[in-house]
Design a protein around this motif. Structure first.
Motif, PDB file in Angstrom:
ATOM      1  N   ALA A 313       0.829  -1.209   0.000  1.00 48.99           N
ATOM      2  CA  ALA A 313       0.000   0.000   0.000  1.00 48.99           C
ATOM      3  C   ALA A 313       0.861   1.254   0.000  1.00 48.99           C
ATOM      4  CB  ALA A 313      -0.931  -0.009   1.212  1.00 48.99           C
ATOM      5  N   VAL A 314       1.970   1.236   0.735  1.00 52.18           N
ATOM      6  CA  VAL A 314       2.861   2.392   0.750  1.00 52.18           C
ATOM      7  C   VAL A 314       3.522   2.568  -0.613  1.00 52.18           C
ATOM      8  CG1 VAL A 314       4.963   3.329   1.771  1.00 52.18           C
ATOM      9  CG2 VAL A 314       3.246   2.272   3.230  1.00 52.18           C
ATOM     10  N   ALA A 315       3.865   1.452  -1.271  1.00 51.02           N
ATOM     11  CA  ALA A 315       4.497   1.539  -2.586  1.00 51.02           C
ATOM     12  C   ALA A 315       3.575   2.188  -3.614  1.00 51.02           C
ATOM     13  CB  ALA A 315       4.917   0.145  -3.060  1.00 51.02           C
ATOM     14  N   ALA A 316       2.267   2.077  -3.413  1.00 53.22           N
ATOM     15  CA  ALA A 316       1.312   2.687  -4.340  1.00 53.22           C
ATOM     16  C   ALA A 316       1.118   4.176  -4.101  1.00 53.22           C
ATOM     17  CB  ALA A 316      -0.037   1.980  -4.238  1.00 53.22           C
ATOM     18  N   LEU A 317       1.644   4.713  -2.995  1.00 48.66           N
ATOM     19  CA  LEU A 317       1.501   6.140  -2.705  1.00 48.66           C
ATOM     20  C   LEU A 317       2.494   6.956  -3.542  1.00 48.66           C
ATOM     21  CD1 LEU A 317       1.205   6.120   1.201  1.00 48.66           C
ATOM     22  CD2 LEU A 317      -0.646   6.329  -0.463  1.00 48.66           C
ATOM     23  N   PRO A 318       2.164   8.182  -3.866  1.00 49.25           N
ATOM     24  CA  PRO A 318       3.102   9.048  -4.613  1.00 49.25           C
ATOM     25  C   PRO A 318       4.169   9.627  -3.684  1.00 49.25           C
ATOM     26  CG  PRO A 318       1.073  10.238  -4.198  1.00 49.25           C
ATOM     27  CD  PRO A 318       0.852   8.837  -3.672  1.00 49.25           C
ATOM     28  N   LEU A 319       5.045   8.759  -3.170  1.00 48.67           N
ATOM     29  CA  LEU A 319       6.055   9.220  -2.214  1.00 48.67           C
ATOM     30  C   LEU A 319       7.088  10.136  -2.859  1.00 48.67           C
ATOM     31  CD1 LEU A 319       6.759   6.104   0.032  1.00 48.67           C
ATOM     32  CD2 LEU A 319       5.230   8.035   0.432  1.00 48.67           C
ATOM     33  N   VAL A 320       7.339   9.943  -4.156  1.00 53.27           N
ATOM     34  CA  VAL A 320       8.309  10.820  -4.824  1.00 53.27           C
ATOM     35  C   VAL A 320       7.786  12.251  -4.841  1.00 53.27           C
ATOM     36  CG1 VAL A 320       9.498  11.284  -6.991  1.00 53.27           C
ATOM     37  CG2 VAL A 320       9.208   8.928  -6.214  1.00 53.27           C
ATOM     38  N   THR A 321       6.502  12.393  -5.145  1.00 60.30           N
ATOM     39  CA  THR A 321       5.902  13.732  -5.127  1.00 60.30           C
ATOM     40  C   THR A 321       5.807  14.266  -3.708  1.00 60.30           C
ATOM     41  OG1 THR A 321       4.622  13.175  -7.100  1.00 60.30           O
ATOM     42  CG2 THR A 321       3.884  15.067  -5.814  1.00 60.30           C
ATOM     43  N   ALA A 322       5.424  13.403  -2.777  1.00 65.32           N
ATOM     44  CA  ALA A 322       5.289  13.841  -1.380  1.00 65.32           C
ATOM     45  C   ALA A 322       6.632  14.234  -0.786  1.00 65.32           C
ATOM     46  CB  ALA A 322       4.662  12.728  -0.540  1.00 65.32           C
ATOM     47  N   GLY A 323       7.742  13.749  -1.350  1.00 65.61           N
ATOM     48  CA  GLY A 323       9.056  14.101  -0.839  1.00 65.61           C
ATOM     49  C   GLY A 323       9.507  15.490  -1.229  1.00 65.61           C
ATOM     50  N   LEU A 324       8.711  16.191  -2.041  1.00 62.37           N
ATOM     51  CA  LEU A 324       9.045  17.550  -2.446  1.00 62.37           C
ATOM     52  C   LEU A 324       8.194  18.532  -1.657  1.00 62.37           C
ATOM     53  CD1 LEU A 324       9.114  17.033  -6.325  1.00 62.37           C
ATOM     54  CD2 LEU A 324      11.049  16.995  -4.748  1.00 62.37           C
ATOM     55  N   PRO A 325       8.804  19.435  -0.898  1.00 63.05           N
ATOM     56  CA  PRO A 325       7.994  20.412  -0.155  1.00 63.05           C
ATOM     57  C   PRO A 325       7.223  21.315  -1.106  1.00 63.05           C
ATOM     58  CG  PRO A 325      10.297  20.409   0.580  1.00 63.05           C
ATOM     59  CD  PRO A 325      10.234  19.602  -0.677  1.00 63.05           C
ATOM     60  N   TYR A 326       6.030  21.713  -0.676  1.00 61.75           N
ATOM     61  CA  TYR A 326       5.193  22.624  -1.443  1.00 61.75           C
ATOM     62  C   TYR A 326       4.931  22.088  -2.854  1.00 61.75           C
ATOM     63  CZ  TYR A 326       6.584  25.758   2.309  1.00 61.75           C
ATOM     64  OH  TYR A 326       6.822  26.321   3.528  1.00 61.75           O
ATOM     65  N   ASN A 327       4.563  20.810  -2.933  1.00 61.17           N
ATOM     66  CA  ASN A 327       4.306  20.230  -4.248  1.00 61.17           C
ATOM     67  C   ASN A 327       2.882  20.457  -4.704  1.00 61.17           C
ATOM     68  OD1 ASN A 327       2.616  17.789  -3.277  1.00 61.17           O
ATOM     69  ND2 ASN A 327       4.500  17.589  -2.077  1.00 61.17           N
ATOM     70  N   ALA A 328       2.006  20.944  -3.829  1.00 62.38           N
ATOM     71  CA  ALA A 328       0.614  21.277  -4.141  1.00 62.38           C
ATOM     72  C   ALA A 328      -0.206  20.059  -4.547  1.00 62.38           C
ATOM     73  CB  ALA A 328       0.543  22.340  -5.239  1.00 62.38           C
ATOM     74  N   GLU A 329       0.305  18.861  -4.294  1.00 63.79           N
ATOM     75  CA  GLU A 329      -0.445  17.661  -4.636  1.00 63.79           C
ATOM     76  C   GLU A 329      -1.731  17.571  -3.821  1.00 63.79           C
ATOM     77  OE1 GLU A 329      -1.179  14.011  -6.620  1.00 63.79           O
ATOM     78  OE2 GLU A 329       0.294  15.597  -6.980  1.00 63.79           O
ATOM     79  N   ALA A 330      -1.693  18.011  -2.552  1.00 60.13           N
ATOM     80  CA  ALA A 330      -2.873  17.925  -1.700  1.00 60.13           C
ATOM     81  C   ALA A 330      -3.931  18.960  -2.059  1.00 60.13           C
ATOM     82  CB  ALA A 330      -2.469  18.095  -0.231  1.00 60.13           C
ATOM     83  N   LEU A 331      -3.597  19.928  -2.928  1.00 62.10           N
ATOM     84  CA  LEU A 331      -4.560  20.956  -3.306  1.00 62.10           C
ATOM     85  C   LEU A 331      -5.281  20.632  -4.606  1.00 62.10           C
ATOM     86  CD1 LEU A 331      -2.488  24.154  -2.455  1.00 62.10           C
ATOM     87  CD2 LEU A 331      -4.199  23.007  -1.063  1.00 62.10           C
TER      88      LEU A 331
END
Length: 443
Positions: A313-331
């Motif tokens: 389940a963790v491997a399916a998460l966008p961890l590469v994107t989440a590893g960048l501050p202020y990536n705006a993925e959550a918006l």
């Protein structure tokens, strides 16, 4: 790459952990459940709200662990009995958690409104209004957010009333004490710059203190008072008014929801459904319905399967994107009119549940005394913050859909929603850093 937190094969120094350990763990959690139930009844009868709240938390804690262990090691338990009690324990835990969740959500949102409105100093923000902290939505200037003056095309505005170097000018008054103002065609807000600072047009008692005149402004015969120099706090007049109304709206909605949740919990604790669950847990405290082969079956393969489900389940998460501050993925989809929860949050919530099941499986393997893993603890705390911020953002969006609210209130709720979505992004960033950290045990 996701990494495993523990070597499960070394859980008992080479000795296999069998179904007997599972039976002992379930009996211990059932005993905790019954003890918490007795404390809850005693606290409720004596009017002790703190004791009753602590007992409710202990009930939820033991119910979650029993339910999670029944799910992970269901192959070693009586199938009919396990499938019958596990949903009931989940129902009980969720019902008891609602009241505390609404209370914590209201506190979180009110503190965020206070911080965003500029009513209190934000740590790390000086007099000049520095950059917002990570996870904090940037606030536009209230003067820019206010309604623009509605004048005819091609009509030039005359100069606004001059302001002193100390701040916004006070209202000019006549000899009778009535404010002397003139309104523009659109009653627009006036902003002016003095000593390098920008302040919003002040209003009092619903009447503008300064205004743009379509013709000639009436001169003030009296003296003009001068406001003190601006301090370290940034004035956000328009947002402060909207934040007060938004806070009152959220307080009404979430307090009502909390009251209903409290009533639902009391009804649940007195229902026949709850008594049936308590009876089954009482039986579990003395007799665990294991399968005939369970006492000699190794538990490590089942615990490893739970860990692998978490890893996948963790491997399916966008961890590469989440590893960048202020990536705006959550918006993403933050302005969507859809009232459903953010679809991108669901995988993170699922990882949180799987991480909890993995922790409970480790507790079973270590007889309830699992050595703490710093990475597991940090990852779990980040996912808890993610869940809280996501639900708080949803509550702000729901409040903004209230019919016939003032534009300033809707604006404040929109800023609050964006702030909580930034908190979601910050929690994902924290989880990514915690998960990639090498496993360190404090034992």
């Amino acid at each position: 790459m996701a990494q495993r937190h523990h070597d499960l094969t070394d859980s008992a120094a080479g000795a296999p952990v069998t179904g007997d350990a599972l039976a002992g763990y379930l009996r211990a959690r059932a005993t905790e459940f019954l003890r918490a139930l007795r404390l809850q009844r005693e606290g409720g009868s004596h009017g002790g709200t703190d004791e009753a709240a602590e007992a409710a938390r202990a009930l939820r804690r033991s119910a979650r662990r029993i339910s999670g262990s029944l799910h992970t090691f269901r192959a070693l338990l009586d199938a009919d009995w396990s499938e019958e009690i596990r949903p009931e324990l989940a129902w009980l835990s969720g019902t008891l958690a609602l009241e505390h969740a609404y209370e914590a959500r209201l506190e979180r949102l009110l503190l965020a409104l206070q911080r965003l409105s500029g009513a209190t100093a934000v740590p790390g923000q000086g007099a000049g209004g520095g950059a917002p902290l990570h996870g904090t939505a940037a606030l536009p200037d209230p003067a820019e957010a206010s309604t623009a003056p509605r004048t005819a095309p091609g009509t030039a505005h005359p100069p606004a009333t001059a302001r002193t170097a100390g701040g916004p000018a006070a209202a000019s008054r006549t000899a009778g004490g009535a404010p002397v103002t003139s309104r523009a065609a659109g009653n627009g807000a006036v902003t002016s710059r003095a000593a390098g600072s920008t302040s919003a047009a002040s209003r009092t008692a619903g009447a503008p203190l300064d205004s743009r005149a379509t013709g000639t402004a009436t001169a003030s015969p009296g003296p003009v008072a001068t406001a003190p120099a601006p301090g370290p706090l940034v004035e956000r007049g328009n947002l402060t008014v909207g934040a007060a109304k938004a806070g009152a709206l959220l307080d009404r909605q979430l307090t009502l929801a909390r009251t209903r949740a409290h009533s639902t919990a009391l009804q649940a604790l007195g229902s026949s459904r709850f008594h049936a669950v308590a009876d089954k847990v009482a039986v579990l405290a003395s007799e665990v319905p294991l399968t005939p082969d369970a006492p000699g079956t190794d538990l490590v393969p089942l615990a490893t399967a739970a860990e692998e489900r978490l890893t996948d389940a963790v491997a399916a998460l966008p961890l590469v994107t989440a590893g960048l501050p202020y990536n705006a993925e959550a918006l993403v989809h933050g302005l969507s009119p859809d009232t459903a929860p953010h679809p991108q949050d669901a995988p993170w919530h699922q990882v949180r549940l799987l991480l909890r099941l993995h922790r409970y499986a480790l507790e079973v393997l270590h007889d309830g005394d699992c050595p703490p893993d710093v990475r597991l603890i940090a990852a779990g705390e980040a996912l808890d913050r993610h869940r809280d911020a996501s639900e708080a953002a949803a509550a702000a969006a729901q409040a903004a859909r209230t019919p016939r609210i003032a534009p300033a209130t809707a604006y404040a709720l929109g800023v609050l929603h964006a702030d909580q979505r930034h908190e979601v992004e910050a929690a994902r960033y924290a989880f990514q850093r915690a998960w990639q950290r090498p496993a360190v045990s404090t034992a």
